[in-house]
Design an enzyme around this catalytic site. Sequence first.
Site, PDB file in Angstrom:
ATOM      1  N   ASP A 127       0.817  -1.213   0.000  1.00 10.34           N
ATOM      2  CA  ASP A 127       0.000   0.000   0.000  1.00 10.34           C
ATOM      3  C   ASP A 127       0.862   1.280   0.000  1.00 10.34           C
ATOM      4  O   ASP A 127       2.092   1.208  -0.080  1.00 10.34           O
ATOM      5  CB  ASP A 127      -0.923  -0.081   1.231  1.00 10.34           C
ATOM      6  CG  ASP A 127      -2.306   0.486   0.965  1.00 10.34           C
ATOM      7  OD1 ASP A 127      -2.444   1.337   0.074  1.00 10.34           O
ATOM      8  OD2 ASP A 127      -3.241   0.089   1.678  1.00 10.34           O
ATOM      9  N   ASP A 184     -10.283   3.430  -3.484  1.00 13.00           N
ATOM     10  CA  ASP A 184     -10.930   2.209  -2.989  1.00 13.00           C
ATOM     11  C   ASP A 184     -12.365   2.073  -3.491  1.00 13.00           C
ATOM     12  O   ASP A 184     -13.129   3.039  -3.527  1.00 13.00           O
ATOM     13  CB  ASP A 184     -10.954   2.199  -1.457  1.00 13.00           C
ATOM     14  CG  ASP A 184      -9.560   2.000  -0.875  1.00 13.00           C
ATOM     15  OD1 ASP A 184      -8.581   2.019  -1.648  1.00 13.00           O
ATOM     16  OD2 ASP A 184      -9.465   1.840   0.346  1.00 13.00           O
TER      17      ASP A 184
HETATM   18  C1  GLA Z   1      -5.998   1.231   1.409  1.00 17.60           C
HETATM   19  C2  GLA Z   1      -6.134   0.238   0.263  1.00 17.60           C
HETATM   20  C3  GLA Z   1      -7.236  -0.755   0.586  1.00 17.60           C
HETATM   21  C4  GLA Z   1      -6.953  -1.468   1.892  1.00 17.60           C
HETATM   22  C5  GLA Z   1      -6.762  -0.445   3.012  1.00 17.60           C
HETATM   23  C6  GLA Z   1      -6.275  -1.096   4.292  1.00 17.60           C
HETATM   24  O1  GLA Z   1      -7.113   2.054   1.527  1.00 17.60           O
HETATM   25  O2  GLA Z   1      -6.391   0.903  -0.940  1.00 17.60           O
HETATM   26  O3  GLA Z   1      -7.384  -1.692  -0.467  1.00 17.60           O
HETATM   27  O4  GLA Z   1      -5.802  -2.268   1.745  1.00 17.60           O
HETATM   28  O5  GLA Z   1      -5.796   0.534   2.653  1.00 17.60           O
HETATM   29  O6  GLA Z   1      -6.040  -0.166   5.310  1.00 17.60           O
END
Ligand code: GLA
Length: 375
Positions: A127, A184
């Site tokens: 990430d 997301d």
């Molecule tokens: C980010 C990523 C998600 C998930 C969250 C976890 O937002 O884009 O897919 O992994 O972190 O905290």
Amino acid sequence: MLAETPPMGFNTWNTFGVNINDKLIREIADAMADSGLLEAGYEYLVLDDTWSEKERDPETDRIIPNREKFPNGMKAVSDYVHSKGLKFGLYSCAGVRTCTDHPGSFNHEFKDAETFAEYGCDFLKYDFCYKPVIADGPQLYYRMSMALKACGREILFSACNWGADEVNKWIRSSGAHMYRTTGDINDSFESFKSIALSQLPALCHSAPGCFNDIDMLTVGMYGKGNVGSVGCNDTEYRTQFALWCFFSAPLMIGCDVRSMTPETKALLTNKALISINQDEEARPAFAVGLYPWNEDTKVFMKHLSGGEYALGFFNLSERDCSIPAAFWHFGLDAGYGMVLTDCFTGEESGVIKEYYSPFVAKHDCAVYRAKVVKL
Ligand code: GLA
């Protein structure tokens, strides 16, 4: 070679968020093996954020699993996952902390890669939260990629910088096998529609070895769980799944696979759609024709191996309508026709000439595997 075709698996984040533990992961592994998901190709079981302790081990400086959630350690969990014939995935972050404020791998890349290898890791999602402003984003992915290659275990590298730093210009050269290009997803029609449409110009960057990841599926969540939102109905889920298949996107399931409805299970294991997603040539789909009277209807054509094609009519608009496609739009001469096999019913059409115009309800799709025949 890893990721010859788009990776397939399950990720804990969409449904379980921070609520992951040893028992849950074993139950998910059982469900993946017993429900036909593994057989359909879903091989990675990935633990997302919050699997670790809040701080590194003070003596070894290593990331360690959360003792309450994983009292038997992480190797015991990965051993169990492997015993089911699955592969095991973990999550870390290029910044100093993960998005939920757990230790990130910044400046610890090689040490962490070794730790993940010891835990039996086969897949790392990486990430982008808490990246120091002075650090160069691409450099951090180059670095972790080399760390993974040096760790002594084959680990698929799943980059997740949400499309920052014009990611598709350099990520392939980093050695990553898939990479997120959007923010997301949440479990709503609007969310997956906007993600899918935003990626049309980027589809050409996906190819064997490194695929554009448009986030975990919400198919089968029905509004429940960590990214629950308003939820979708089965019609909308089949549109989502078909789009991910046409776009050669990694298929990472996000619903609770222990309690799938029959509709969810049938969709996620739909062989015709999965074969479009997993086609060895991995050619990008392209939009056919222009529909100025309803710009949220789309026709996608995707060349498949073996001289076949996938043809999809997607109604992402708010009204039911016919969606016409003239075959010359995607290059077919009038001396040829097409035979279409419906990906949901298996029904085969007769020879269709010059154009096809299925009636598609709002938020639904009509998707076919197509063969060209000489008239
Ligand atoms: C980010 C990523 C998600 C998930 C969250 C976890 O937002 O884009 O897919 O992994 O972190 O905290």
